[in-house]
Design an enzyme around this catalytic site. Structure first.
Site, PDB file in Angstrom:
ATOM      1  CG  ASP A  19      45.378  71.198  44.988  1.00 39.29           C
ATOM      2  OD1 ASP A  19      44.354  70.525  44.730  1.00 39.29           O
ATOM      3  OD2 ASP A  19      45.399  72.086  45.851  1.00 39.29           O
TER       4      ASP A  19
ATOM      5  CD  GLU B 286      41.995  67.753  45.103  1.00 44.82           C
ATOM      6  OE1 GLU B 286      41.814  67.933  46.293  1.00 44.82           O
ATOM      7  OE2 GLU B 286      41.616  68.556  44.239  1.00 44.82           O
TER       8      GLU B 286
ATOM      9  CG  ASP C 249      46.060  75.995  45.709  1.00 46.56           C
ATOM     10  OD1 ASP C 249      45.152  75.456  46.364  1.00 46.56           O
ATOM     11  OD2 ASP C 249      45.928  77.069  45.098  1.00 46.56           O
TER      12      ASP C 249
END
Ligand code: ZN
Length: 398
Positions: A181, A265, A358
């Protein structure tokens, strides 16, 4: 990273600067041609047409003709690529190149014998119309480079970067997946709980930068003092950029070596940057808040990290839609915006599970990539954007 410090002799430096001037001239001509183009008009000239025009221009101008045709043609090719990136929505429209800023040129059709090692710390590269130029052999030079780019940064340093896509790193074969992340407080959080940070400027360096910026504000325009201060600032910024690149190389290699599947992501970084800024007719929402966020993302070199991962672990990088990843509890899968206690802490409102925010998101990405889809069991997430999470489905202002 296959970038090396060039050490040209003074006469060579002049010849390199001439190549830069030619590349800049040709690039700027292309920018100008496309600037006049408006929708509805006949197409602006494409690469092939521009090459034909370049031949004509070389016939008409002894200055251009004296330069390298490869350098000039590659400038056109770079421009064509820049336009393609622009239309693809990943980059801004290419603009004028100014003398002394982002100077450089590309050489293609490099042969194996064009790069050679002289001693432990010295190598040399053959540059058309310049000859053999030495560079610092600071790391292994990638074999089979087909092209290279020579650049001069604002601090006046010359570099050569050999374009070779790094060889894929074999997967460890453990079947293990990792979620990565991108953070703002940290550069990257792994689903293993590791928090990685780009080493930026040290406190003493930051203080020095602040001092220099104050000095710059006081220095008279065009003065020699001002030029000196500017060079010092550029050197500090270049150092910061070097560290960022270094971090990306090390981190991507490490991840490709340790894990079979890497989940990141799927963020359209450039699109997000643009949305925040908005246009004159539709000013972006939360501009100030997002400006800080985007700075963080860009500073962390996220886009570069993903690109390098795809080079080093081809077919093993899974791009996960970021929807809900930061609002979903990894323990019970409850989705609630309220679980996001703060930037740093995730505290599930349903089951009380606690984790670094996170890391929790990274775990969700890992699970999604590993095939255990993150299914929403709680209510729908509230509509407003979470402070830190960019909403990729916002209407683009572009
Ligand atoms: Zn929970």
């Amino acid at each position: 990273m296959s970038r090396f410090r060039l050490q040209p002799a003074p006469a060579q430096e002049a010849a390199l600067a001439e190549h830069c001037a030619h590349a800049r001239y040709v690039w700027n001509l292309a920018v100008e041609q496309h600037a006049h183009w408006k929708p509805g008009r006949k197409n602006a000239p494409g690469f092939a047409e521009q090459c034909r025009q370049l031949t004509e221009a070389r016939a008409a101008s002894p200055w251009l003709a004296a330069g390298s045709a490869v350098v000039q043609q590659q400038a056109l090719k770079d421009f064509a690529q820049a336009m393609a990136n622009f239309f693809g929505g990943t980059h801004r429209r290419p603009t004028w190149r100014k003398r002394g800023r982002s100077e450089g040129f590309r050489i293609v059709a490099v042969k194996t014998g064009d790069v050679r090692r002289l001693s432990r710390n010295t190598g040399e590269v053959k540059i058309p119309k310049v000859g053999w130029v030495r560079f610092r052999w600071s790391r292994a030079v990638p074999g089979g480079a087909k092209s290279y780019r020579v650049t001069r940064d604002r601090a006046g340093r010359w570099h050569v970067a050999f374009a070779a896509v790094p060889a894929p790193i074999p997967a460890p074969g453990t079947g293990e997946a990792v979620g990565v992340d991108r953070g703002v407080a940290v550069s990257a959080a792994l689903s293993t709980g590791e928090l990685l940070n780009v080493r930026g400027l040290r406190d003493t360096e930051k203080a020095r930068l602040r001092r220099l910026l104050r000095k710059l504000a006081r220095a008279k325009r065009g003065s020699r003092r001002r030029a000196r201060v500017k060079t010092a600032i550029a050197r500090l910024k270049a150092r910061e950029a070097d560290r960022r690149k270094d971090w990306v190389e090390k981190t991507s290699t490490d991840l490709a070596r340790r894990f079979d599947v890497i989940a990141v992501e799927d963020l359209k970084i450039r699109a997000m940057t643009r949305t925040a800024k908005g246009t004159r007719d539709a000013p972006g929402r939360n501009v100030r808040q997002k400006a800080g966020l985007n700075r963080g993302i860009l500073a962390a070199g996220w886009g570069r990290l993903v690109r390098r991962l795809e080079h080093k672990a081809p077919g093993r990088v899974h791009k996960v839609k970021p929807r809900h990843t930061s609002q979903t509890c990894n323990a019970c899968k409850h989705v609630a915006r309220e679980s996001r206690e703060s930037q740093a802490l995730f505290l599930c409102v349903a089951c009380g599970h606690r984790d670094n925010a996170d890391v929790n998101a990274a775990k969700n990405m890992r699970d999604t990539a590993a095939g255990h889809a993150v299914t929403a069991r709680g209510g729908p997430p509230s509509g407003g954007p979470v402070n830190r999470e960019p909403q990729p489905d916002l209407p683009s202002a572009a």
